[in-house]
Design a protein around this motif. Structure first.
Motif, PDB file in Angstrom:
ATOM      1  N   THR A 122       0.819  -1.221   0.000  1.00  0.00           N
ATOM      2  CA  THR A 122       0.000   0.000   0.000  1.00  0.00           C
ATOM      3  C   THR A 122       0.850   1.266   0.000  1.00  0.00           C
ATOM      4  OG1 THR A 122      -0.130  -0.102   2.419  1.00  0.00           O
ATOM      5  CG2 THR A 122      -1.970  -1.062   1.185  1.00  0.00           C
ATOM      6  N   TYR A 160       1.779   7.862   3.510  1.00  0.00           N
ATOM      7  CA  TYR A 160       1.747   7.298   2.162  1.00  0.00           C
ATOM      8  C   TYR A 160       2.835   7.938   1.306  1.00  0.00           C
ATOM      9  CZ  TYR A 160       0.027   6.559  -2.639  1.00  0.00           C
ATOM     10  OH  TYR A 160      -0.091   6.247  -3.958  1.00  0.00           O
ATOM     11  N   TYR A 162       4.260   6.924  -2.591  1.00  0.00           N
ATOM     12  CA  TYR A 162       4.295   5.997  -3.723  1.00  0.00           C
ATOM     13  C   TYR A 162       5.747   5.660  -4.041  1.00  0.00           C
ATOM     14  CZ  TYR A 162       2.890   3.942  -8.189  1.00  0.00           C
ATOM     15  OH  TYR A 162       2.644   3.070  -9.233  1.00  0.00           O
ATOM     16  N   THR A 288      -5.589   8.720   0.277  1.00  0.00           N
ATOM     17  CA  THR A 288      -4.680   9.665  -0.355  1.00  0.00           C
ATOM     18  C   THR A 288      -5.514  10.843  -0.878  1.00  0.00           C
ATOM     19  OG1 THR A 288      -4.773   8.825  -2.630  1.00  0.00           O
ATOM     20  CG2 THR A 288      -3.322   7.663  -1.089  1.00  0.00           C
ATOM     21  N   TYR A 291      -7.657   9.224  -4.134  1.00  0.00           N
ATOM     22  CA  TYR A 291      -8.259   7.903  -4.096  1.00  0.00           C
ATOM     23  C   TYR A 291      -7.898   7.214  -2.783  1.00  0.00           C
ATOM     24  CZ  TYR A 291      -3.541   7.100  -5.960  1.00  0.00           C
ATOM     25  OH  TYR A 291      -2.180   7.127  -6.160  1.00  0.00           O
ATOM     26  N   THR A 292      -8.545   6.094  -2.543  1.00  0.00           N
ATOM     27  CA  THR A 292      -8.242   5.263  -1.385  1.00  0.00           C
ATOM     28  C   THR A 292      -7.354   4.117  -1.830  1.00  0.00           C
ATOM     29  OG1 THR A 292     -10.378   5.816  -0.395  1.00  0.00           O
ATOM     30  CG2 THR A 292      -9.238   3.875   0.470  1.00  0.00           C
ATOM     31  N   MET A 293      -6.306   3.825  -1.049  1.00  0.00           N
ATOM     32  CA  MET A 293      -5.425   2.715  -1.379  1.00  0.00           C
ATOM     33  C   MET A 293      -5.962   1.413  -0.802  1.00  0.00           C
ATOM     34  SD  MET A 293      -2.788   3.049  -3.308  1.00  0.00           S
ATOM     35  CE  MET A 293      -2.147   1.429  -2.937  1.00  0.00           C
ATOM     36  N   ASP A 298      -6.102   1.055  -6.487  1.00  0.00           N
ATOM     37  CA  ASP A 298      -6.677   2.337  -6.118  1.00  0.00           C
ATOM     38  C   ASP A 298      -8.200   2.236  -6.171  1.00  0.00           C
ATOM     39  OD1 ASP A 298      -4.020   3.212  -6.189  1.00  0.00           O
ATOM     40  OD2 ASP A 298      -4.195   3.811  -8.287  1.00  0.00           O
ATOM     41  N   TYR A 311     -12.316   0.161  -9.045  1.00  0.00           N
ATOM     42  CA  TYR A 311     -11.044  -0.345  -8.540  1.00  0.00           C
ATOM     43  C   TYR A 311     -10.068  -0.480  -9.711  1.00  0.00           C
ATOM     44  CZ  TYR A 311     -13.826  -1.643  -4.455  1.00  0.00           C
ATOM     45  OH  TYR A 311     -14.646  -1.611  -3.364  1.00  0.00           O
ATOM     46  N   HIS A 313      -5.711   0.397 -11.295  1.00  0.00           N
ATOM     47  CA  HIS A 313      -4.409   1.045 -11.166  1.00  0.00           C
ATOM     48  C   HIS A 313      -3.994   1.577 -12.527  1.00  0.00           C
ATOM     49  CE1 HIS A 313      -1.035   2.044  -8.658  1.00  0.00           C
ATOM     50  NE2 HIS A 313      -0.173   1.519  -9.510  1.00  0.00           N
TER      51      HIS A 313
END
Length: 367
Positions: A122, A160, A162, A288, A291-293, A298, A311, A313
């Motif tokens: 995540t 968070y 990335y 984030t 979006y939600t991880m 995502d 849902y 990526h």
């Protein structure tokens, strides 16, 4: 006789509407592609376990002599993370590792002992990308030294960031748990099982495969550049940190099949995941800005496709923009892959991806 005539009329009307939808869709894709300076693009969309349509636009390279088609294979950049996550989650389902396990205690990778598997899935591990990692793509370094210099000294699960490097260590986790090279495991348990022309190594694609080239100031030809099996085999087995975060080669049609598995747990009558595993993959873990991880997935709440929780990526590398998205509520989704686009982002999502996703759902998936 009257019933037969009614049925024939209904069938004719359905075919006319379908043809009109297809023409509208193709025109819409072409307009989106031109607006975002797309060189080549392939789309495959699915519903209820089946691919119901595909569309291809443009060319595989800058010579503009070879058109893209359903068999064109692309490097899908960070969309690879969602597929690599499938390999990790297969091991979780089999009990080889748990999401709450310390990565250090379960694999020997020298993360802080408090870093759990779900943290590296995540981007909340408290580790990130180092200059050594970002500036030396063609060199091999000790993985534990790379982990050490990527530490942010942040408590896992609280922040968070990335990170391609951290996502890349999924490769090492798989290798240490299976005793196999990451790319070999991927082919054995997933790609070969579903007869997909897909691989993290371009050499392992089917003979004669047309692989789209990418462009970022210069041409990047996956069939001739140095990132090949010889390069990746320089990494000691168990120390791979490059392949899993962005190096998957696949067509849009085959990527859509993997989307079906993420929706339904199976494809073509062959189960890959239990429903409980799908629930783990989609479970929201961290918020984030846009979006939600979930686990390398995502969750887009209305900002990818209006009025839907989607849902998926997205990926971007060498000006290639890619995406795999799906809605498990009605078992729909779309794979979108380009080999070059200058698309801008709006609210964290590339416009070419959002516009094609919205067009696809408006055309085929809305009542």
């Amino acid at each position: 006789m009257k019933k037969i005539l009614i049925i024939l009329v209904l069938l004719l009307c359905t075919n006319i509407i379908t043809a009109q939808n297809d023409n509208t869709y193709e025109t819409g894709i072409d307009e989106i592609a031109r607006a975002n300076s797309v060189l080549g693009l392939s789309v495959a969309y699915f519903k209820d376990g089946e691919i119901i349509g595909t569309y291809n636009y443009g060319y595989t390279d800058n010579t503009k002599t070879v058109n893209t088609d359903d068999d064109t294979v692309y490097r899908i950049a960070s969309t690879s993370k969602m597929i690599s996550n499938m390999l990790i989650m297969k091991l979780v389902e089999e009990g080889k590792i748990n999401l709450s396990d310390s990565v250090y205690l379960s694999t020997g990778l020298e993360y802080n002992e408090d870093v759990k598997l779900w943290h590296i899935l995540t981007h909340t591990s408290g580790y990130g990308d180092s200059e050594l990692f970002n500036n030396n793509f063609d060199k091999v370094y000790d993985i534990n030294e790379m982990i050490k210099i990527s530490s942010r000294n942040i408590k896992p699960g609280t922040s968070y960031e990335y990170s391609n490097f951290v996502a890349g260590t999924m490769s090492a986790v798989v290798e240490r748990l299976t005793g196999m090279r990451f790319y070999e495991y991927a082919s054995e348990v997933l790609f070969n099982e579903y007869n997909l022309n897909a691989s993290y190594l371009v050499e392992d694609l089917k003979e004669g495969t047309a692989v789209a080239k990418m462009y970022m100031g210069e041409e990047y030809d996956p069939e001739t550049w140095i990132f090949n099996k010889e390069f990746y085999d320089q990494f000691p087995q168990g120390d791979q940190y490059r392949l899993s975060y962005g190096s998957l080669y696949i067509s849009a049609s085959d990527l859509a099949k993997l989307g079906i598995i993420l929706c339904d747990g199976e494809y073509d009558g062959k189960q890959f995941f239990k429903e409980s595993t799908l629930e783990l993959i989609r479970y929201p873990r961290f918020e984030t800005a846009y979006y939600t991880m979930a686990l390398n997935t995502d969750i887009f709440k209305g900002n990818m496709v209006k009025d839907r929780t989607i849902y998926g990526h997205n990926g971007h590398a060498y000006n290639a923009i890619t995406s795999l998205i799906y809605d498990p509520e009605d078992h729909t989704g779309v794979a979108i892959i380009t080999n070059y686009s200058t698309a801008d982002k709006t609210a964290g999502i590339y416009n070419v991806v959002r516009d094609i996703a919205q067009l696809t759902y408006d055309t085929f998936f809305e009542e």
